[in-house]
Design a protein around this motif. Structure first.
Motif, PDB file in Angstrom:
ATOM      1  N   LEU A  40       0.829  -1.210   0.000  1.00 52.30           N
ATOM      2  CA  LEU A  40       0.000   0.000   0.000  1.00 52.30           C
ATOM      3  C   LEU A  40       0.866   1.263   0.000  1.00 52.30           C
ATOM      4  N   VAL A  41       1.969   1.200   0.733  1.00 51.30           N
ATOM      5  CA  VAL A  41       2.876   2.356   0.769  1.00 51.30           C
ATOM      6  C   VAL A  41       3.454   2.612  -0.617  1.00 51.30           C
ATOM      7  N   VAL A  42       3.843   1.550  -1.300  1.00 50.79           N
ATOM      8  CA  VAL A  42       4.407   1.691  -2.650  1.00 50.79           C
ATOM      9  C   VAL A  42       3.353   2.236  -3.609  1.00 50.79           C
ATOM     10  N   MET A  43       2.130   1.748  -3.495  1.00 54.97           N
ATOM     11  CA  MET A  43       1.052   2.221  -4.373  1.00 54.97           C
ATOM     12  C   MET A  43       0.798   3.713  -4.170  1.00 54.97           C
ATOM     13  N   ARG A  44       0.757   4.142  -2.927  1.00 54.15           N
ATOM     14  CA  ARG A  44       0.505   5.563  -2.653  1.00 54.15           C
ATOM     15  C   ARG A  44       1.695   6.413  -3.104  1.00 54.15           C
ATOM     16  N   ALA A  45       2.924   5.884  -2.939  1.00 53.52           N
ATOM     17  CA  ALA A  45       4.109   6.609  -3.401  1.00 53.52           C
ATOM     18  C   ALA A  45       4.129   6.719  -4.921  1.00 53.52           C
ATOM     19  N   ALA A  46       3.491   5.752  -5.591  1.00 59.28           N
ATOM     20  CA  ALA A  46       3.438   5.772  -7.061  1.00 59.28           C
ATOM     21  C   ALA A  46       2.336   6.686  -7.588  1.00 59.28           C
ATOM     22  N   GLY A  47       1.593   7.307  -6.680  1.00 59.09           N
ATOM     23  CA  GLY A  47       0.576   8.259  -7.108  1.00 59.09           C
ATOM     24  C   GLY A  47      -0.850   7.778  -7.017  1.00 59.09           C
ATOM     25  N   VAL A  48      -1.061   6.571  -6.499  1.00 68.92           N
ATOM     26  CA  VAL A  48      -2.435   6.067  -6.345  1.00 68.92           C
ATOM     27  C   VAL A  48      -3.056   6.755  -5.129  1.00 68.92           C
ATOM     28  N   SER A  49      -4.162   7.427  -5.332  1.00 75.74           N
ATOM     29  CA  SER A  49      -4.790   8.187  -4.248  1.00 75.74           C
ATOM     30  C   SER A  49      -5.487   7.255  -3.260  1.00 75.74           C
ATOM     31  N   THR A  50      -5.692   7.778  -2.050  1.00 76.76           N
ATOM     32  CA  THR A  50      -6.419   7.012  -1.028  1.00 76.76           C
ATOM     33  C   THR A  50      -7.849   6.726  -1.475  1.00 76.76           C
ATOM     34  N   GLY A  51      -8.465   7.708  -2.126  1.00 79.61           N
ATOM     35  CA  GLY A  51      -9.826   7.521  -2.604  1.00 79.61           C
ATOM     36  C   GLY A  51      -9.934   6.377  -3.596  1.00 79.61           C
ATOM     37  N   ARG A  52      -8.945   6.259  -4.472  1.00 73.08           N
ATOM     38  CA  ARG A  52      -8.970   5.164  -5.444  1.00 73.08           C
ATOM     39  C   ARG A  52      -8.797   3.817  -4.761  1.00 73.08           C
ATOM     40  N   LEU A  53      -7.879   3.750  -3.798  1.00 67.52           N
ATOM     41  CA  LEU A  53      -7.679   2.511  -3.057  1.00 67.52           C
ATOM     42  C   LEU A  53      -8.941   2.120  -2.291  1.00 67.52           C
ATOM     43  N   VAL A  54      -9.625   3.114  -1.722  1.00 68.07           N
ATOM     44  CA  VAL A  54     -10.870   2.850  -1.001  1.00 68.07           C
ATOM     45  C   VAL A  54     -11.902   2.245  -1.948  1.00 68.07           C
ATOM     46  N   TRP A  55     -12.039   2.829  -3.138  1.00 63.15           N
ATOM     47  CA  TRP A  55     -13.027   2.328  -4.098  1.00 63.15           C
ATOM     48  C   TRP A  55     -12.661   0.934  -4.597  1.00 63.15           C
ATOM     49  N   VAL A  56     -11.357   0.707  -4.850  1.00 62.24           N
ATOM     50  CA  VAL A  56     -10.918  -0.604  -5.326  1.00 62.24           C
ATOM     51  C   VAL A  56     -11.198  -1.674  -4.267  1.00 62.24           C
ATOM     52  N   ALA A  57     -10.982  -1.342  -2.993  1.00 62.67           N
ATOM     53  CA  ALA A  57     -11.254  -2.302  -1.914  1.00 62.67           C
ATOM     54  C   ALA A  57     -12.746  -2.478  -1.674  1.00 62.67           C
ATOM     55  N   MET A  58     -13.522  -1.445  -1.983  1.00 62.67           N
ATOM     56  CA  MET A  58     -14.962  -1.505  -1.758  1.00 62.67           C
ATOM     57  C   MET A  58     -15.663  -2.368  -2.796  1.00 62.67           C
ATOM     58  N   LYS A  59     -15.125  -2.421  -4.025  1.00 61.21           N
ATOM     59  CA  LYS A  59     -15.814  -3.137  -5.104  1.00 61.21           C
ATOM     60  C   LYS A  59     -16.018  -4.626  -4.828  1.00 61.21           C
ATOM     61  N   PRO A  60     -14.996  -5.372  -4.389  1.00 61.51           N
ATOM     62  CA  PRO A  60     -15.266  -6.798  -4.102  1.00 61.51           C
ATOM     63  C   PRO A  60     -16.250  -7.002  -2.960  1.00 61.51           C
ATOM     64  N   ALA A  61     -16.224  -6.097  -1.982  1.00 65.04           N
ATOM     65  CA  ALA A  61     -17.180  -6.205  -0.884  1.00 65.04           C
ATOM     66  C   ALA A  61     -18.604  -5.976  -1.374  1.00 65.04           C
ATOM     67  N   LEU A  62     -18.781  -5.001  -2.267  1.00 66.60           N
ATOM     68  CA  LEU A  62     -20.108  -4.748  -2.826  1.00 66.60           C
ATOM     69  C   LEU A  62     -20.557  -5.897  -3.716  1.00 66.60           C
ATOM     70  N   LEU A  63     -19.607  -6.523  -4.423  1.00 64.76           N
ATOM     71  CA  LEU A  63     -19.946  -7.693  -5.230  1.00 64.76           C
ATOM     72  C   LEU A  63     -20.468  -8.824  -4.347  1.00 64.76           C
ATOM     73  N   ILE A  64     -19.796  -9.051  -3.234  1.00 64.27           N
ATOM     74  CA  ILE A  64     -20.247 -10.079  -2.295  1.00 64.27           C
ATOM     75  C   ILE A  64     -21.582  -9.682  -1.675  1.00 64.27           C
ATOM     76  N   ALA A  65     -21.789  -8.366  -1.464  1.00 64.79           N
ATOM     77  CA  ALA A  65     -23.078  -7.907  -0.932  1.00 64.79           C
ATOM     78  C   ALA A  65     -24.208  -8.231  -1.894  1.00 64.79           C
ATOM     79  N   VAL A  66     -23.972  -8.030  -3.185  1.00 64.08           N
ATOM     80  CA  VAL A  66     -24.991  -8.357  -4.201  1.00 64.08           C
ATOM     81  C   VAL A  66     -25.244  -9.858  -4.230  1.00 64.08           C
ATOM     82  N   MET A  67     -24.172 -10.646  -4.153  1.00 61.35           N
ATOM     83  CA  MET A  67     -24.318 -12.099  -4.122  1.00 61.35           C
ATOM     84  C   MET A  67     -25.103 -12.534  -2.887  1.00 61.35           C
ATOM     85  N   GLY A  68     -24.802 -11.906  -1.751  1.00 56.21           N
ATOM     86  CA  GLY A  68     -25.518 -12.238  -0.524  1.00 56.21           C
ATOM     87  C   GLY A  68     -26.978 -11.849  -0.587  1.00 56.21           C
ATOM     88  N   PHE A  69     -27.259 -10.693  -1.189  1.00 54.49           N
ATOM     89  CA  PHE A  69     -28.644 -10.258  -1.337  1.00 54.49           C
ATOM     90  C   PHE A  69     -29.429 -11.249  -2.194  1.00 54.49           C
TER      91      PHE A  69
END
Length: 353
Positions: A85-114
């Motif tokens: 994560l430190v390397v990704m942020r040092a490479a210019g990946v914003s915190t907001g993008r990392l948050v969204w990328v981590a949120m997507k699989p959780a939302l996918l599982i939420a849809v599957m669970g629903f």
């Protein structure tokens, strides 16, 4: 950049699935041990195993929010521990993008669970409850341990087991007058729904309306009632495992009968808002990794996730009965913990920047 997104998303996705499998497995083992106490000649070891197997979809649906919280902590924590994560942020990946990328699989599982909770769990839960009730109470006796009660006006009914397709076993009917004096009782071994009415088999009618009781026996007896197989199917399953459409219809039915429907309204709003609950919990998990638990050990992250999950679930469980006592709408009991959890996650993320 897409490779980084896939790497983060896949890591979180696998972690959530792994946690879900462990939690559901432990819960199923505990349930099997508990059910084993009831093993008898009719309720065998194999039937206990079948019951646990049929309840697995409901257990998966129930533990998805908890697994999403801990799994997201573990997945992102693994990336943080290896300094990815430190390397990704040092490479210019914003915190907001990392948050969204981590949120997507959780939302996918939420849809599957629903989808699991809407289309699979209601069917398998009814099958599980029916086979257990029939095995423990084969139908010749009445008042089974796992039966269901219903009220229609001054008539109180109990059914040992409800099968799909309009078949019920072990019916007990108690009719009272306006002064709550019993007028008659009726017991039947079995009933099936045919053409808008029920056909009872091996029915025994005991009348208390005169000074002496009278008893009638009927091999076949017609029963006209507003109770339909669909209604009994809804009653045979716990509210949290019912689909949204059935929860809405049955809560309206209970209101029309002058009965309390808050349990079903709570379950209704809980199902509607479950994706939002998963999103709020995942947001807290992400904020912990970027904030307080950035340098924490894996064990401490798991401990923190369990505590947050317990607090979240406990607040929902406390607000549910509180809505009955204090008279506020059930939607608030489901919505307030989600809003507080989401606000806490956003606050921690903003402070971590």
């Amino acid at each position: 950049m897409r490779k980084l997104d896939r790497h983060v998303g896949w890591t979180v996705f696998v972690a959530i699935l792994l946690v879900l499998a462990i939690i559901v497995g432990l819960d199923a083992i505990a349930a099997f041990i508990d059910e084993a106490d009831d093993i008898s000649k009719t309720y065998t070891f194999g039937q206990v195993g079948l019951y646990i197997l049929l309840t697995l979809p409901g257990r998966l649906y129930e533990f998805i929010p908890f697994a999403a919280l801990i799994g997201c902590m573990l997945g992102l924590g693994q990336l943080a521990t290896s300094s990815e994560l430190v390397v990704m942020r040092a490479a210019g990946v914003s915190t907001g993008r990392l948050v969204w990328v981590a949120m997507k699989p959780a939302l996918l599982i939420a849809v599957m669970g629903f989808s699991l909770g809407e289309f699979v769990a209601p069917e398998t839960e009814q099958m599980a409850e029916t086979q257990r009730a029939l095995a423990q109470n084969p139908g010749e006796s009445f008042g089974g341990r796992y039966g269901i009660w219903n009220r229609e006006g001054n008539t109180f009914l109990h059914f040992n087991a409800v099968e799909a397709g309009g078949v019920v076993h072990g019916i007990t009917m108690l009719e009272f007058d306006e002064d709550l004096l019993m007028e008659y009782s009726l017991r039947a071994r079995r009933a099936s729904f045919e053409g808008g009415y029920w056909i009872m088999e091996d029915a025994v009618l005991t009348n208390f309306s005169s000074w002496q009781t009278t008893r009638e026996t009927h091999e076949v007896m017609r029963w006209d009632t507003g109770i339909t197989p669909e209604l009994l199917t809804v009653m045979a399953v716990e509210p949290e495992y019912l689909p949204i459409s059935d929860l809405y219809r049955f809560s309206r039915y209970l209101q029309s009968q002058g009965l309390d429907s808050d349990d079903y309204q709570l379950a209704l709003w809980g199902k509607i808002l479950q994706p939002a609950a998963i999103g709020a919990l995942v947001l807290v998990a992400i904020s912990f990794i970027f904030g307080p638990l950035r340098e924490g050990t894996m064990g401490f992250r798991i401990f923190a996730g369990v505590i947050v999950g317990i607090v979240f679930r406990t607040s929902q469980d406390l607000l549910g009965p509180a809505s009955l006592v204090f008279g506020f709408a059930p939607i608030y009991a489901a919505l307030v913990p989600i809003l507080l959890c989401g606000a806490a996650g956003m606050l921690l993320l903003l402070r971590a920047r």
